[in-house]
Design a protein around this motif. Structure first.
Motif, PDB file in Angstrom:
ATOM      1  N   UNK C 188       0.829  -1.207   0.000  1.00  0.00           N
ATOM      2  CA  UNK C 188       0.000   0.000   0.000  1.00  0.00           C
ATOM      3  C   UNK C 188       0.868   1.263   0.000  1.00  0.00           C
ATOM      4  N   UNK C 189       2.088   1.164   0.544  1.00  0.00           N
ATOM      5  CA  UNK C 189       2.920   2.357   0.656  1.00  0.00           C
ATOM      6  C   UNK C 189       3.393   2.875  -0.700  1.00  0.00           C
ATOM      7  N   UNK C 190       3.575   1.992  -1.688  1.00  0.00           N
ATOM      8  CA  UNK C 190       3.980   2.522  -2.993  1.00  0.00           C
ATOM      9  C   UNK C 190       2.780   2.818  -3.880  1.00  0.00           C
ATOM     10  N   UNK C 191       1.594   2.471  -3.432  1.00  0.00           N
ATOM     11  CA  UNK C 191       0.379   2.861  -4.153  1.00  0.00           C
ATOM     12  C   UNK C 191       0.035   4.307  -3.755  1.00  0.00           C
ATOM     13  N   UNK C 192      -0.832   4.972  -4.556  1.00  0.00           N
ATOM     14  CA  UNK C 192      -1.171   6.364  -4.227  1.00  0.00           C
ATOM     15  C   UNK C 192      -1.653   6.539  -2.788  1.00  0.00           C
ATOM     16  N   UNK C 193      -2.421   5.585  -2.277  1.00  0.00           N
ATOM     17  CA  UNK C 193      -2.935   5.723  -0.912  1.00  0.00           C
ATOM     18  C   UNK C 193      -1.797   5.899   0.088  1.00  0.00           C
ATOM     19  N   UNK C 194      -0.704   5.179  -0.132  1.00  0.00           N
ATOM     20  CA  UNK C 194       0.441   5.282   0.764  1.00  0.00           C
ATOM     21  C   UNK C 194       1.032   6.686   0.783  1.00  0.00           C
ATOM     22  N   UNK C 195       0.966   7.388  -0.361  1.00  0.00           N
ATOM     23  CA  UNK C 195       1.442   8.757  -0.421  1.00  0.00           C
ATOM     24  C   UNK C 195       0.654   9.645   0.530  1.00  0.00           C
ATOM     25  N   UNK C 196      -0.659   9.477   0.513  1.00  0.00           N
ATOM     26  CA  UNK C 196      -1.501  10.281   1.410  1.00  0.00           C
ATOM     27  C   UNK C 196      -1.189   9.956   2.875  1.00  0.00           C
ATOM     28  N   UNK C 197      -1.077   8.659   3.190  1.00  0.00           N
ATOM     29  CA  UNK C 197      -0.793   8.272   4.574  1.00  0.00           C
ATOM     30  C   UNK C 197       0.520   8.886   5.041  1.00  0.00           C
ATOM     31  N   UNK C 198       1.571   8.731   4.196  1.00  0.00           N
ATOM     32  CA  UNK C 198       2.888   9.193   4.610  1.00  0.00           C
ATOM     33  C   UNK C 198       2.905  10.702   4.774  1.00  0.00           C
ATOM     34  N   UNK C 199       2.281  11.408   3.821  1.00  0.00           N
ATOM     35  CA  UNK C 199       2.240  12.873   3.921  1.00  0.00           C
ATOM     36  C   UNK C 199       1.543  13.284   5.213  1.00  0.00           C
ATOM     37  N   UNK C 200       0.418  12.609   5.517  1.00  0.00           N
ATOM     38  CA  UNK C 200      -0.339  12.953   6.715  1.00  0.00           C
ATOM     39  C   UNK C 200       0.521  12.754   7.954  1.00  0.00           C
ATOM     40  N   UNK C 201       1.286  11.674   7.979  1.00  0.00           N
ATOM     41  CA  UNK C 201       2.104  11.403   9.161  1.00  0.00           C
ATOM     42  C   UNK C 201       3.218  12.440   9.298  1.00  0.00           C
ATOM     43  N   UNK C 202       3.841  12.817   8.176  1.00  0.00           N
ATOM     44  CA  UNK C 202       4.878  13.853   8.244  1.00  0.00           C
ATOM     45  C   UNK C 202       4.302  15.181   8.700  1.00  0.00           C
ATOM     46  N   UNK C 203       3.108  15.525   8.174  1.00  0.00           N
ATOM     47  CA  UNK C 203       2.475  16.784   8.593  1.00  0.00           C
ATOM     48  C   UNK C 203       2.192  16.752  10.089  1.00  0.00           C
ATOM     49  N   UNK C 204       1.750  15.582  10.548  1.00  0.00           N
ATOM     50  CA  UNK C 204       1.460  15.404  11.976  1.00  0.00           C
ATOM     51  C   UNK C 204       2.720  15.667  12.792  1.00  0.00           C
ATOM     52  N   UNK C 205       3.825  15.055  12.356  1.00  0.00           N
ATOM     53  CA  UNK C 205       5.077  15.216  13.091  1.00  0.00           C
ATOM     54  C   UNK C 205       5.492  16.693  13.096  1.00  0.00           C
ATOM     55  N   UNK C 206       5.420  17.344  11.908  1.00  0.00           N
ATOM     56  CA  UNK C 206       5.815  18.748  11.814  1.00  0.00           C
ATOM     57  C   UNK C 206       4.973  19.636  12.724  1.00  0.00           C
ATOM     58  N   UNK C 207       3.661  19.412  12.667  1.00  0.00           N
ATOM     59  CA  UNK C 207       2.788  20.266  13.470  1.00  0.00           C
ATOM     60  C   UNK C 207       2.978  20.026  14.956  1.00  0.00           C
ATOM     61  N   UNK C 208       3.194  18.754  15.318  1.00  0.00           N
ATOM     62  CA  UNK C 208       3.424  18.450  16.730  1.00  0.00           C
ATOM     63  C   UNK C 208       4.696  19.129  17.207  1.00  0.00           C
ATOM     64  N   UNK C 209       5.742  19.093  16.363  1.00  0.00           N
ATOM     65  CA  UNK C 209       7.009  19.724  16.736  1.00  0.00           C
ATOM     66  C   UNK C 209       6.829  21.229  16.892  1.00  0.00           C
ATOM     67  N   UNK C 210       6.057  21.827  15.947  1.00  0.00           N
ATOM     68  CA  UNK C 210       5.827  23.261  15.985  1.00  0.00           C
ATOM     69  C   UNK C 210       5.060  23.661  17.249  1.00  0.00           C
ATOM     70  N   UNK C 211       4.045  22.829  17.567  1.00  0.00           N
ATOM     71  CA  UNK C 211       3.217  23.130  18.724  1.00  0.00           C
ATOM     72  C   UNK C 211       4.046  23.069  20.005  1.00  0.00           C
ATOM     73  N   UNK C 212       4.884  22.031  20.059  1.00  0.00           N
ATOM     74  CA  UNK C 212       5.703  21.859  21.244  1.00  0.00           C
ATOM     75  C   UNK C 212       6.623  23.062  21.421  1.00  0.00           C
ATOM     76  N   UNK C 213       7.178  23.527  20.278  1.00  0.00           N
ATOM     77  CA  UNK C 213       8.079  24.676  20.315  1.00  0.00           C
ATOM     78  C   UNK C 213       7.321  25.927  20.771  1.00  0.00           C
ATOM     79  N   UNK C 214       6.074  26.037  20.309  1.00  0.00           N
ATOM     80  CA  UNK C 214       5.298  27.230  20.649  1.00  0.00           C
ATOM     81  C   UNK C 214       4.933  27.255  22.128  1.00  0.00           C
ATOM     82  N   UNK C 215       4.676  26.086  22.703  1.00  0.00           N
ATOM     83  CA  UNK C 215       4.238  26.056  24.094  1.00  0.00           C
ATOM     84  C   UNK C 215       5.395  26.197  25.062  1.00  0.00           C
ATOM     85  N   UNK C 216       6.595  25.743  24.637  1.00  0.00           N
ATOM     86  CA  UNK C 216       7.714  25.833  25.577  1.00  0.00           C
ATOM     87  C   UNK C 216       8.419  27.190  25.481  1.00  0.00           C
TER      88      UNK C 216
END
Lengths: 339, 230, 216
Positions: C188-216
């Motif tokens: 599934x990861x090399x199919x188009x669906x995997x692209x959406x999943x992976x992008x979503x997870x990276x966005x999640x990581x980025x936003x979580x990192x940003x939020x953590x930085x903003x709160x500290x």
């Protein structure tokens, strides 16, 4: 919603009716005969698959609730149902690590990401299964024959595959009635299908037990009977018409009705309370769409089975169905309809 | 864009400036494209020819050189230089001593995702398909693309029987795909479990193509031998 | 023109006053075109199925971005406002066509793998947005830095997706096996669906990192 002590209401003080956890618990009871029969016909491997998916779902739910600093919602039994349903849609010899991954995905991507129980757009168990189908297409279509002599003493070698490793191919594999029809044009007798004496997913074999579970839930008024009836009637009528047109190319309607995951899907998955429409006419349209898609995918599609995709697609449009059929409020303009 | 210029009506003489700018940029761009095209065209042509040659060497094991032939008007084959008419070109492969090893033939047909283009080697001496290579495929990675990798599937094309019937006008047995593990006759293509549609498509493409080419080539083998000596 | 620039307020004005290293760094992280601005999603999802495809696509886009930024910036006083978008598209399309030829000359296989997505760089909103929002208002030097930052940011993001998808979906990285032989690929990861999943997870990581930085 779940905390009984917090049941504060204004007058009239009617006794609290059945709650989410009561319904969910009853669904589990209704699923048990099917699950037990699965273990009886496929043995230890099926038991391990069912246990793994259930544990995975419950653990994921608990862990995610803790992570988001909410009260754990595992006591409402919905995660158990998701786990059982997911286990019942998998082949009995499915590798346990994949089953576990499926359980995690079902709860995390199918339910929690939308906001938990009551907000899920799709049936979580089917989301888990759809991802597994796309990720491991070979493992999920390798079937294990039922009623092997040593099924209670030995476990299929593919079941115990080490995590992230490719399963070894079993010496004995079987073909499901639907793939036997699709690729070899063999029709399995209906009596065998109804009793579940066939190869297939853990829980899609004994149609009679699934129907009994459904009848129990309908009798307790915990399930919308219109959904399974609409689905099954649509499939029966459509495949019946096709069979009349050309009895060689199209399978008989009873075969369509009792084979594959249709019974399990129609009774236990399409009836997901959150992901299905709420109006009586809406659920009939919803059921018709599922039935139509099942017939179309099975007969003209590249895959032998299409119940999963049919239900997921119908889940996606179910809020719109409710919207379309909303009657126009008298005196309002036509364009205001449904808004 | 709180620019005042935007709401002002176009000043007279401004359209001339616009035209000037567009034409200027257009000419500049055209010049750059033409220069790049001129610069890269020979390399691209060489790359494409090399890729094709590599494929021909793959489907005709043991050859030393290849020559392109085009199907002529009277069903004869004429050697050509450069590109021939599409659908009429075959590539002859010759061994170290100049003997004809076989012909590489291009074929295409509908796969699961898109058109599949394949190249296969035909040996008129053995009357068999002796090699197979996928030129272009957009089949699902991990499933359909097994047609390029699966060793059992590729073993089909080591010696696939395409012998002709008695009056040499058509194949004795058309190449047909069969379910995985059920190959019984040398003209059957054993498909892949889990890539049924793609592997069946290959079997059918081969069936159609050999039906057309095998009799033509077999009956005109001399063309390749005589012209190959030159 | 100089007056117009001065009159601009807010975001662009603040950019002009910041030191020039910032023009480069902002695209890499703070304004990352994929993870923060979520621009150019078509190639991000479609060509990130292997690390090498992702890298090639990222570099091709960076090249087009750099060249078009340079040209747009140097012609910024020559192009009338009314036809600026048409001119930008023309310039971008030119460089995309050139890239297409160059990639074909480098490797036929790579060109086959990237397929139609090279031509689609034309409509990558990242490039047009940099031309419109930055290069048309800034000097060539700044535009080069901006293009390099944004280009590398885009390439970095594509590579993040491509690496994860290739490792899980194919068990390899840059075609070299990453796991033992009997690793089960998550197709599934090399199919188009995997692209959406992976992008979503990276966005999640980025936003979580940003939020953590903003709160500290």
């Amino acid at each position: 919603m779940l905390n009984r002590t917090l049941n504060i209401s204004t007058s009239p003080h009617i006794t609290r009716g059945i709650g989410t956890d009561d319904i969910m618990q009853n669904v589990v009871w209704a699923l048990l005969p099917t699950a037990i029969f699965a273990v009886y016909s496929f043995g230890m491997s099926a038991l391990l698959v069912l246990a793994t998916t259930t544990v995975a779902c419950v653990l994921t739910e608990h862990f995610l609730c803790k992570l988001s600093k909410k009260e754990s919602t595992i006591s409402d039994w919905s995660a158990v149902i998701t786990g059982l349903l997911l286990g019942l849609t998998l082949p009995p010899n499915f590798p346990l690590w994949m089953a576990f991954a499926g359980g995690v995905i079902a709860i995390a991507l199918g339910k929690f990401i939308f906001g938990g129980l009551g907000y899920n757009v799709f049936n979580p168990a089917l989301v888990g299964r759809a991802v597994l189908q796309a990720a491991f297409p070979v493992a999920i279509t390798t079937w294990f024959p039922a009623f092997l002599d040593n099924r209670f003493t030995t476990v299929s070698s593919s079941t115990l595959t080490a995590p992230f490793m490719e399963p070894t191919v079993d010496a004995i594999t079987g073909a499901t009635p639907l793939s036997a029809f699709k690729f070899d044009n063999v029709i399995t007798p209906t009596s065998e299908l109804a009793l579940g004496l066939i190869t297939g997913s853990t829980g899609e074999t004994c149609a009679i037990l699934i129907l009994l579970g459904g009848i129990y839930l309908v009798a307790r008024n915990m399930m919308n009977w219109r959904i399974p009836v609409a689905i099954l009637a649509t499939v029966y009528v459509l495949s019946g018409l096709l069979h009349l047109v050309d009895s060689q190319a199209y399978p008989p309607p009873l075969f369509m009705l009792f084979s594959g995951g249709l019974m399990l899907g129609a009774v236990f998955m399409a009836t997901d309370m959150v992901a299905s429409p709420i109006t009586p006419l809406g659920v009939v349209i919803y059921g018709f769409i599922i039935g139509l898609l099942v017939v179309v995918i099975r007969i003209w599609g590249g895959l032998p089975e299409g119940v999963m995709y049919a239900i997921l697609l119908a889940n996606a449009i179910s809020p719109h169905i409710d919207n379309w059929i909303q009657p126009r409020v008298y005196g309002t303009a036509k364009s205001a309809k449904g808004s | 864009m709180s620019d005042k210029n935007q709401i002002q009506p176009t000043a007279p003489g401004n359209s001339g400036k616009m035209l000037q700018a567009m034409v200027g940029i257009g000419i500049l761009c055209a010049l750059m494209i033409v220069l790049t095209f001129q610069g890269t065209a020979p390399v691209i042509k060489k790359n494409k020819a090399e890729a094709l040659e590599k494929a021909i060497f793959k489907v005709l094991p043991g050859i030393e050189k290849t020559k392109a032939f085009q199907l002529g008007q009277n069903d004869n084959f004429v050697q050509i230089e450069g590109e021939g008419e599409e659908g009429k070109v075959v590539y002859a492969g010759y061994g170290a001593n100049g003997e004809l090893v076989g012909l590489a033939i291009e074929a295409s047909g509908q796969g699961y995702a898109d058109i599949l283009r394949i190249l296969y080697g035909y040996d008129p001496g053995k009357q068999a398909v002796i090699g197979f290579y996928v030129l272009e495929s957009k089949e699902t990675p991990g499933l359909g693309d097994k047609i390029e990798k699966d060793p059992n599937f590729l073993a089909n094309f080591e010696a696939l029987d395409v012998s002709l019937n008695e009056d040499q006008s058509a194949l004795k047995n058309k190449v047909v795909p069969v379910k995985s593990g059920e190959k019984e006759n040398p003209w059957e293509v054993d498909c892949i479990t889990g890539a049924t549609i793609s592997s069946r498509a290959i079997g059918n493409i081969l069936g159609e193509s050999t039906q057309r080419w095998a009799p033509l080539i077999y009956n005109n083998q001399e063309d390749f031998v005589t012209q190959g000596e030159q | 023109m100089a007056n117009q620039i001065k009159n601009n307020t807010g975001f662009f004005a603040s950019l002009q006053e910041s030191p020039s290293t910032d023009e480069f760094v902002k695209g890499l992280w703070r304004d990352n075109p994929v993870f923060v601005q979520v621009l150019g999603m078509c190639p991000v999802l479609a060509v990130s199925n292997t690390a090498i495809n992702a890298l090639a696509m990222g570099l091709a886009t960076s090249f087009v971005l750099l060249m078009s930024n340079v040209l747009v910036s140097s012609l910024r006083n020559f192009i009338p406002k009314q036809v600026r978008i048409a001119s930008y598209i023309l310039i971008i399309a030119t460089f995309v066509t050139m890239t297409d030829y160059i990639i074909q000359a480098i490797s036929v296989d790579l060109h086959k793998a990237l397929g139609a997505f090279i031509s689609l760089i034309v409509v990558n909103c990242l490039i047009l947005s940099r031309a419109e929002a930055f290069a048309s208002k800034n000097t060539i030097g700044k535009s080069v830095l901006d293009a390099l930052g944004m280009g590398f940011g885009f390439t970095f993001a594509l590579f993040c997706l491509g690496a994860v998808r290739e490792i899980l979906g194919n068990g390899s990285i840059f075609g070299v096996p990453f796991f033992p032989d009997n690793f089960q690929e998550w197709i599934v990861m090399i199919l188009p669906a995997g692209g959406f999943f992976t992008l979503a997870i990276w966005l999640l990581i980025f936003n979580a990192a940003k939020q953590r930085k903003a709160t500290t």
